[in-house]
Design a protein around this motif. Structure first.
Motif, short mmCIF file in Angstrom:
data_model
loop_
_atom_site.label_atom_id
_atom_site.label_comp_id
_atom_site.label_asym_id
_atom_site.label_seq_id
_atom_site.Cartn_x
_atom_site.Cartn_y
_atom_site.Cartn_z
N LEU A 1 0.83 -1.22 0.00
CA LEU A 1 0.00 0.00 0.00
C LEU A 1 0.85 1.26 0.00
O LEU A 1 0.37 2.34 -0.34
N LEU A 2 2.11 1.13 0.42
CA LEU A 2 2.99 2.30 0.50
C LEU A 2 3.63 2.63 -0.86
O LEU A 2 4.43 3.56 -0.94
N LYS A 3 3.30 1.88 -1.91
CA LYS A 3 3.92 2.05 -3.24
C LYS A 3 5.45 2.14 -3.10
O LYS A 3 6.07 3.14 -3.50
N PRO A 4 6.06 1.10 -2.50
CA PRO A 4 7.47 1.23 -2.10
C PRO A 4 8.45 1.53 -3.24
O PRO A 4 9.39 2.29 -3.04
N ARG A 5 8.21 0.98 -4.43
CA ARG A 5 9.20 1.21 -5.52
C ARG A 5 9.19 2.66 -5.94
O ARG A 5 10.24 3.29 -6.07
N VAL A 6 8.00 3.21 -6.17
CA VAL A 6 7.92 4.62 -6.58
C VAL A 6 8.45 5.52 -5.46
O VAL A 6 9.22 6.44 -5.69
N MET A 7 8.03 5.20 -4.22
CA MET A 7 8.39 6.07 -3.12
C MET A 7 9.89 6.03 -2.80
O MET A 7 10.42 6.96 -2.21
N SER A 8 10.58 4.93 -3.21
CA SER A 8 12.03 4.89 -2.95
C SER A 8 12.74 6.04 -3.66
O SER A 8 13.64 6.68 -3.11
N LEU A 9 12.31 6.35 -4.88
CA LEU A 9 12.94 7.45 -5.62
C LEU A 9 12.51 8.80 -5.03
O LEU A 9 13.31 9.74 -4.95
N VAL A 10 11.26 8.88 -4.57
CA VAL A 10 10.78 10.10 -3.91
C VAL A 10 11.67 10.39 -2.68
O VAL A 10 12.14 11.51 -2.47
N VAL A 11 11.89 9.33 -1.89
CA VAL A 11 12.67 9.50 -0.66
C VAL A 11 14.13 9.82 -0.98
O VAL A 11 14.78 10.62 -0.30
N PHE A 12 14.64 9.24 -2.06
CA PHE A 12 16.03 9.53 -2.45
C PHE A 12 16.18 11.02 -2.79
O PHE A 12 17.15 11.67 -2.39
N THR A 13 15.20 11.59 -3.51
CA THR A 13 15.30 13.00 -3.87
C THR A 13 15.21 13.88 -2.61
O THR A 13 15.87 14.92 -2.52
N ALA A 14 14.41 13.45 -1.63
CA ALA A 14 14.33 14.19 -0.36
C ALA A 14 15.67 14.13 0.36
O ALA A 14 16.15 15.13 0.92
N PHE A 15 16.29 12.96 0.32
CA PHE A 15 17.60 12.75 0.97
C PHE A 15 18.66 13.68 0.35
O PHE A 15 19.45 14.31 1.05
N VAL A 16 18.61 13.80 -0.97
CA VAL A 16 19.58 14.67 -1.66
C VAL A 16 19.36 16.13 -1.23
O VAL A 16 20.32 16.85 -0.94
N GLY A 17 18.10 16.55 -1.15
CA GLY A 17 17.81 17.92 -0.70
C GLY A 17 18.34 18.15 0.70
O GLY A 17 18.89 19.20 1.00
N LEU A 18 18.20 17.14 1.54
CA LEU A 18 18.65 17.25 2.93
C LEU A 18 20.19 17.34 3.02
O LEU A 18 20.74 18.20 3.72
N VAL A 19 20.88 16.47 2.27
CA VAL A 19 22.35 16.45 2.36
C VAL A 19 22.97 17.68 1.68
O VAL A 19 24.00 18.19 2.11
N ALA A 20 22.31 18.17 0.61
CA ALA A 20 22.88 19.30 -0.14
C ALA A 20 22.77 20.62 0.63
O ALA A 20 23.49 21.57 0.33
#
Ligand code: HEM
Ligand code: FPP
Length: 314
Positions: free
Chosen positions: A27-46
Motif C-alpha cells: 500500500l505504500l507504493k514502495p518502488r515509486v516512493m524509494s525514488l521520492v525518498v532519495f530526492t528528499a535525501f539529496v535535498g537534505l544532504v545538499a
C-alpha cells in the motif's frame, strides 16, 4: 465467526481482512516512493548546514512514512479504477486482500504520525510542507485532477517534486532557490516520465475512463508534448551548475543525461501511429527513472565532495 472469502466480520460489522504485512507494505507504493525518498535525501544532504545524523535519519524516515501514507490513501480512493486496469488490478484493495476502511485508516494514521514526527523533531515548516504534499497527492491529484483533466499529472506532479524541498527545510528550517531548482527538475521531468507510460498503457486508462493525455489529446499530440518537456527539462537539469551551486562535474553529468533524455524523447516523437509494440515509449519510461536517479545521485556526490574539500581546505 463466519468467514466471508478471505475476510471476516467483526463485532462492529466491519469486514476485517486477513492481509499479510506484505500487503500493507504494498500500500505504500514502495518502488515509486524509494525514488521520492532519495530526492528528499539529496535535498537534505545538499543543504549548507552541519547536519545532526540522528535528525537526518528521523527526517528521512518521517518523509518515507508520509510518502507511503499518501500512496495508501491514493490506493484507497482509486480502488474502483485500479480494479479495471491490468497494471493495478492485483493491488491489495481491488483484489480484496485489504478492506477499503483498513487502507484509509492506515493512510490517515501514518500521515498524522509522519507529520507530527517531522514537526516535533525537525521543524514545523518541513512538517507543513509534508502535510501539504500528502494533501496535494491524495486529495488534489487523486480525488480531483486525475479524473477531471488531462493536465492532471502536470499540476499534480508538483506533489512529487516537493520532497527535496522538504528534505532541505528539515535541516535548515527554510526554503531556498537551490531547493526550488531541484523542485523544478522533478516538476518538468514528471510529464515525460508519466506520459511515456500512459502511451503504452492507454487502453487501461481508456477502460477506466481516466482522461490521461493520450486518451484525450491523442498519441501524436502526447508525443509532441513529451518532446517539448524534454527540451525544457534538459537545460533546467544543468541550472544548478550554471547558478554556481555545483562543480562542473555535476554540470557535465547533467548535460550528458539531458542529451540522453532528448534523444529518447526524439525517438518517441518519431514513433509511427500504428506502432503497437511502442518500444521507444517503453525505453523513455525506463530512461526517465535512470535520469532522475542519476541526476540526483550526481548532485549528492557533488555536494559531498565539495563539503569534503571545504573541510580539507579549512
Ligand atoms: C503525478 C506524478 C506521477 C505520476 C502520475 C506517476 C506515475 C507512475 C506510474 C503509473 C508508474 C507505474 C507504477 C507501477 O509500476 O504500477 C510509475 C512508476 C514509477 N515512478 Fe512515477 N509517477 C509520478 C511521479 C513520480 C515521481 C515524483 C517519482 C520519483 C521521484 C516517480 C518514480 C517512479 C518510479 C521509481 C517508478 C517505477 C516503479 C517500479 O519499479 O515499478 N514517479 N510512475
Ligand atoms: C512526501 C510525499 C507525500 C510524496 C508523495 C510523492 C508523490 C506525489 C508521488 C507521486 C507518484 C505516483 C506514483 C503517482 C502515480 O500516479 P497514480 O496515483 O495515478 O498512479 P497509479 O495508477 O499507479 O495509482
Amino acid at each position: 465467526m463466519a468467514l466471508v472469502d478471505e475476510t471476516s466480520i467483526d463485532e462492529a460489522g466491519f469486514r476485517m481482512s486477513e492481509a499479510t504485512a506484505g500487503d500493507f507494505f504494498a500500500l505504500l507504493k514502495p518502488r515509486v516512493m524509494s525514488l521520492v525518498v532519495f530526492t528528499a535525501f539529496v535535498g537534505l544532504v545538499a543543504a549548507p548546514v552541519t547536519i545532526n545524523p540522528l535528525l537526518a535519519v528521523i527526517a528521512i524516515l518521517a518523509i518515507a512514512i508520509g510518502a507511503g501514507a499518501s500512496g495508501a490513501l491514493n490506493m484507497w480512493y482509486d480502488a474502483d479504477i485500479d480494479a479495471v486496469m491490468t497494471r493495478t488490478a492485483t493491488r491489495p484493495v481491488p483484489s480484496g486482500r485489504i478492506q477499503p476502511h483498513e487502507a484509509l485508516t492506515f493512510g490517515l494514521v501514518l500521515s498524522a504520525l509522519s507529520v507530527m514526527t517531522l514537526g516535533v523533531l525537525a521543524n514545523w515548516l518541513a512538517a507543513t510542507l509534508l502535510a501539504f504534499t500528502i494533501f496535494f497527492y491524495a486529495v488534489v491529484y487523486t480525488m480531483w485532477l486525475k479524473r477531471w483533466t488531462p493536465q492532471n499529472i502536470v499540476i499534480g506532479g508538483a506533489a512529487g517534486a516537493i520532497p527535496p524541498v522538504i528534505g532541505w527545510a528539515a535541516v535548515t528550517g527554510s526554503v531556498s532557490v537551490e531547493s526550488i531548482v531541484l523542485f523544478l527538475i522533478i516538476f518538468l521531468w514528471t510529464p515525460p516520465h508519466f506520459w511515456a507510460l500512459a502511451l503504452f498503457k492507454s487502453e487501461d486508462y481508456e477502460r477506466a475512463g481516466i482522461p490521461m493525455m493520450p486518451n484525450v489529446a491523442g498519441h501524436a499530440s502526447t508525443r509532441r508534448q513529451i518532446f517539448a518537456y524534454a527540451l525544457v527539462l534538459a537545460p533546467v537539469g544543468v541550472l544548478p551548475w550554471l547558478l554556481g551551486y555545483t562543480t562542473p562535474i555535476y554540470g557535465v553529468a547533467a548535460v550528458l543525461l539531458g542529451v540522453g533524455f532528448v534523444w529518447y524523447a526524439w525517438k518517441v516523437l518519431g514513433m509511427a501511429d500504428d506502432d503497437r509494440a511502442m518500444k521507444p515509449a517503453k525505453a523513455l519510461f525506463a530512461y526517465s527513472l535512470l535520469y532522475l536517479f542519476a541526476i540526483f545521485a550526481a548532485y549528492l556526490a557533488d555536494s559531498v565532495v565539495e563539503r569534503a574539500l571545504a573541510i580539507g581546505g579549512a
